[in-house]
Design a protein around this motif. Sequence first.
Motif, PDB file in Angstrom:
ATOM      1  N   MET A 116       0.829  -1.202   0.000  1.00 59.31           N
ATOM      2  CA  MET A 116       0.000   0.000   0.000  1.00 59.31           C
ATOM      3  C   MET A 116       0.869   1.261   0.000  1.00 59.31           C
ATOM      4  O   MET A 116       0.649   2.154  -0.798  1.00 59.31           O
ATOM      5  CB  MET A 116      -0.937  -0.023   1.209  1.00 59.31           C
ATOM      6  CG  MET A 116      -1.758   1.218   1.372  1.00 59.31           C
ATOM      7  SD  MET A 116      -3.021   1.324   0.110  1.00 59.31           S
ATOM      8  CE  MET A 116      -4.100   2.489   0.813  1.00 59.31           C
ATOM      9  N   ALA A 117       1.858   1.326   0.883  1.00 61.53           N
ATOM     10  CA  ALA A 117       2.694   2.520   0.975  1.00 61.53           C
ATOM     11  C   ALA A 117       3.468   2.752  -0.313  1.00 61.53           C
ATOM     12  O   ALA A 117       3.581   3.889  -0.778  1.00 61.53           O
ATOM     13  CB  ALA A 117       3.643   2.420   2.154  1.00 61.53           C
ATOM     14  N   GLU A 118       3.989   1.706  -0.927  1.00 58.92           N
ATOM     15  CA  GLU A 118       4.740   1.863  -2.178  1.00 58.92           C
ATOM     16  C   GLU A 118       3.837   2.411  -3.280  1.00 58.92           C
ATOM     17  O   GLU A 118       4.263   3.256  -4.074  1.00 58.92           O
ATOM     18  CB  GLU A 118       5.358   0.533  -2.599  1.00 58.92           C
ATOM     19  CG  GLU A 118       6.514   0.108  -1.732  1.00 58.92           C
ATOM     20  CD  GLU A 118       7.097  -1.225  -2.185  1.00 58.92           C
ATOM     21  OE1 GLU A 118       7.013  -1.548  -3.382  1.00 58.92           O
ATOM     22  OE2 GLU A 118       7.625  -1.932  -1.323  1.00 58.92           O
ATOM     23  N   THR A 119       2.621   1.934  -3.338  1.00 62.60           N
ATOM     24  CA  THR A 119       1.671   2.428  -4.337  1.00 62.60           C
ATOM     25  C   THR A 119       1.372   3.905  -4.095  1.00 62.60           C
ATOM     26  O   THR A 119       1.310   4.691  -5.040  1.00 62.60           O
ATOM     27  CB  THR A 119       0.363   1.603  -4.288  1.00 62.60           C
ATOM     28  OG1 THR A 119       0.679   0.240  -4.515  1.00 62.60           O
ATOM     29  CG2 THR A 119      -0.627   2.081  -5.329  1.00 62.60           C
ATOM     30  N   SER A 120       1.194   4.285  -2.853  1.00 65.19           N
ATOM     31  CA  SER A 120       0.917   5.681  -2.520  1.00 65.19           C
ATOM     32  C   SER A 120       2.085   6.579  -2.904  1.00 65.19           C
ATOM     33  O   SER A 120       1.888   7.654  -3.458  1.00 65.19           O
ATOM     34  CB  SER A 120       0.629   5.825  -1.024  1.00 65.19           C
ATOM     35  OG  SER A 120      -0.548   5.146  -0.683  1.00 65.19           O
ATOM     36  N   ARG A 141       4.410   5.997  -5.185  1.00 72.32           N
ATOM     37  CA  ARG A 141       4.496   6.026  -6.644  1.00 72.32           C
ATOM     38  C   ARG A 141       3.432   6.964  -7.224  1.00 72.32           C
ATOM     39  O   ARG A 141       3.711   7.763  -8.113  1.00 72.32           O
ATOM     40  CB  ARG A 141       4.356   4.619  -7.221  1.00 72.32           C
ATOM     41  CG  ARG A 141       4.644   4.535  -8.703  1.00 72.32           C
ATOM     42  CD  ARG A 141       4.738   3.117  -9.245  1.00 72.32           C
ATOM     43  NE  ARG A 141       3.731   2.188  -8.752  1.00 72.32           N
ATOM     44  CZ  ARG A 141       3.940   1.251  -7.812  1.00 72.32           C
ATOM     45  NH1 ARG A 141       5.119   1.107  -7.269  1.00 72.32           N
ATOM     46  NH2 ARG A 141       2.968   0.443  -7.428  1.00 72.32           N
ATOM     47  N   ASN A 142       2.224   6.885  -6.720  1.00 75.61           N
ATOM     48  CA  ASN A 142       1.152   7.754  -7.187  1.00 75.61           C
ATOM     49  C   ASN A 142       1.500   9.225  -6.943  1.00 75.61           C
ATOM     50  O   ASN A 142       1.300  10.067  -7.823  1.00 75.61           O
ATOM     51  CB  ASN A 142      -0.169   7.404  -6.499  1.00 75.61           C
ATOM     52  CG  ASN A 142      -1.314   8.233  -7.029  1.00 75.61           C
ATOM     53  OD1 ASN A 142      -1.482   8.373  -8.228  1.00 75.61           O
ATOM     54  ND2 ASN A 142      -2.085   8.793  -6.121  1.00 75.61           N
ATOM     55  N   THR A 143       2.021   9.526  -5.778  1.00 72.43           N
ATOM     56  CA  THR A 143       2.417  10.898  -5.466  1.00 72.43           C
ATOM     57  C   THR A 143       3.516  11.370  -6.401  1.00 72.43           C
ATOM     58  O   THR A 143       3.450  12.483  -6.936  1.00 72.43           O
ATOM     59  CB  THR A 143       2.877  11.012  -4.001  1.00 72.43           C
ATOM     60  OG1 THR A 143       1.764  10.693  -3.161  1.00 72.43           O
ATOM     61  CG2 THR A 143       3.369  12.409  -3.685  1.00 72.43           C
ATOM     62  N   GLU A 144       4.507  10.547  -6.624  1.00 69.53           N
ATOM     63  CA  GLU A 144       5.599  10.923  -7.520  1.00 69.53           C
ATOM     64  C   GLU A 144       5.099  11.179  -8.939  1.00 69.53           C
ATOM     65  O   GLU A 144       5.569  12.088  -9.618  1.00 69.53           O
ATOM     66  CB  GLU A 144       6.676   9.837  -7.529  1.00 69.53           C
ATOM     67  CG  GLU A 144       7.443   9.765  -6.227  1.00 69.53           C
ATOM     68  CD  GLU A 144       8.368   8.567  -6.138  1.00 69.53           C
ATOM     69  OE1 GLU A 144       8.261   7.637  -6.985  1.00 69.53           O
ATOM     70  OE2 GLU A 144       9.188   8.544  -5.214  1.00 69.53           O
ATOM     71  N   THR A 162       2.111  12.224  -9.833  1.00 69.68           N
ATOM     72  CA  THR A 162       1.167  13.336  -9.946  1.00 69.68           C
ATOM     73  C   THR A 162       1.697  14.653  -9.387  1.00 69.68           C
ATOM     74  O   THR A 162       1.020  15.674  -9.529  1.00 69.68           O
ATOM     75  CB  THR A 162      -0.156  12.994  -9.230  1.00 69.68           C
ATOM     76  OG1 THR A 162       0.108  12.777  -7.840  1.00 69.68           O
ATOM     77  CG2 THR A 162      -0.822  11.784  -9.851  1.00 69.68           C
ATOM     78  N   ILE A 163       2.880  14.655  -8.795  1.00 65.59           N
ATOM     79  CA  ILE A 163       3.367  15.863  -8.111  1.00 65.59           C
ATOM     80  C   ILE A 163       3.499  17.054  -9.055  1.00 65.59           C
ATOM     81  O   ILE A 163       3.182  18.178  -8.696  1.00 65.59           O
ATOM     82  CB  ILE A 163       4.682  15.596  -7.344  1.00 65.59           C
ATOM     83  CG1 ILE A 163       4.974  16.737  -6.379  1.00 65.59           C
ATOM     84  CG2 ILE A 163       5.845  15.381  -8.287  1.00 65.59           C
ATOM     85  CD1 ILE A 163       4.093  16.742  -5.178  1.00 65.59           C
ATOM     86  N   ARG A 164       3.949  16.839 -10.293  1.00 67.12           N
ATOM     87  CA  ARG A 164       4.098  17.945 -11.234  1.00 67.12           C
ATOM     88  C   ARG A 164       2.749  18.606 -11.507  1.00 67.12           C
ATOM     89  O   ARG A 164       2.613  19.830 -11.461  1.00 67.12           O
ATOM     90  CB  ARG A 164       4.725  17.457 -12.543  1.00 67.12           C
ATOM     91  CG  ARG A 164       4.987  18.576 -13.545  1.00 67.12           C
ATOM     92  CD  ARG A 164       5.396  18.053 -14.904  1.00 67.12           C
ATOM     93  NE  ARG A 164       4.427  17.129 -15.495  1.00 67.12           N
ATOM     94  CZ  ARG A 164       3.280  17.491 -16.062  1.00 67.12           C
ATOM     95  NH1 ARG A 164       2.937  18.754 -16.108  1.00 67.12           N
ATOM     96  NH2 ARG A 164       2.457  16.596 -16.578  1.00 67.12           N
ATOM     97  N   VAL A 165       1.734  17.803 -11.771  1.00 64.05           N
ATOM     98  CA  VAL A 165       0.398  18.328 -12.065  1.00 64.05           C
ATOM     99  C   VAL A 165      -0.175  19.028 -10.837  1.00 64.05           C
ATOM    100  O   VAL A 165      -0.720  20.140 -10.937  1.00 64.05           O
ATOM    101  CB  VAL A 165      -0.547  17.199 -12.539  1.00 64.05           C
ATOM    102  CG1 VAL A 165      -1.974  17.701 -12.689  1.00 64.05           C
ATOM    103  CG2 VAL A 165      -0.041  16.609 -13.840  1.00 64.05           C
ATOM    104  N   ARG A 166      -0.035  18.434  -9.683  1.00 63.91           N
ATOM    105  CA  ARG A 166      -0.569  19.031  -8.457  1.00 63.91           C
ATOM    106  C   ARG A 166       0.137  20.344  -8.134  1.00 63.91           C
ATOM    107  O   ARG A 166      -0.494  21.305  -7.689  1.00 63.91           O
ATOM    108  CB  ARG A 166      -0.450  18.056  -7.293  1.00 63.91           C
ATOM    109  CG  ARG A 166      -1.365  16.872  -7.462  1.00 63.91           C
ATOM    110  CD  ARG A 166      -1.272  15.838  -6.379  1.00 63.91           C
ATOM    111  NE  ARG A 166      -0.452  16.201  -5.256  1.00 63.91           N
ATOM    112  CZ  ARG A 166      -0.022  15.350  -4.349  1.00 63.91           C
ATOM    113  NH1 ARG A 166      -0.322  14.083  -4.442  1.00 63.91           N
ATOM    114  NH2 ARG A 166       0.710  15.743  -3.344  1.00 63.91           N
ATOM    115  N   THR A 167       1.456  20.391  -8.365  1.00 65.41           N
ATOM    116  CA  THR A 167       2.198  21.622  -8.117  1.00 65.41           C
ATOM    117  C   THR A 167       1.740  22.725  -9.062  1.00 65.41           C
ATOM    118  O   THR A 167       1.555  23.875  -8.652  1.00 65.41           O
ATOM    119  CB  THR A 167       3.710  21.386  -8.256  1.00 65.41           C
ATOM    120  OG1 THR A 167       4.106  20.386  -7.308  1.00 65.41           O
ATOM    121  CG2 THR A 167       4.511  22.652  -8.013  1.00 65.41           C
TER     122      THR A 167
END
Length: 91
Positions: free
Chosen positions: A1-5, A7-10, A12-17
Motif C-alpha cells: 500500500m505505501a509503495e503504491t501511494s 508512486r502515485n504521489t511521484e 502526480t506531483i508535477r500536475v498538483r504543483t
Amino acid sequence: MAETSVRNTEETIRVRTEMFRHAVSEGVPIVYGTDAITDWIYSGTTGAEFETRYAAGQSATDLIVSATTRAAEALMLHDRGDLRAGLLEGC
C-alpha cells in the motif's frame, strides 16, 4: 500500500504543483492542513511543506496566514489563529 501511494504521489506531483501555482496566482485563499493518513507522511514535516509551497509561489506572509488565521477560520475556531501576544492567556 505505501509503495503504491508513494508512486502515485511521484507521478502526480508535477500536475498538483502546477494546480497549486495556478490557485495561488489567481488569489485562491489557501488553508494549510494535512491529509496525512498514510504511513509515509509523518507529523513534523510542516517546515518541508512550507518550503515546497513557497517554491511553488505562495508568499511567506500568506504561508503564515494560511497556517494560522485562515486555518482557524476554516475550522470555525474564532478564539484561535491570531499571533497576538496573550491571546490564550488564562485558558
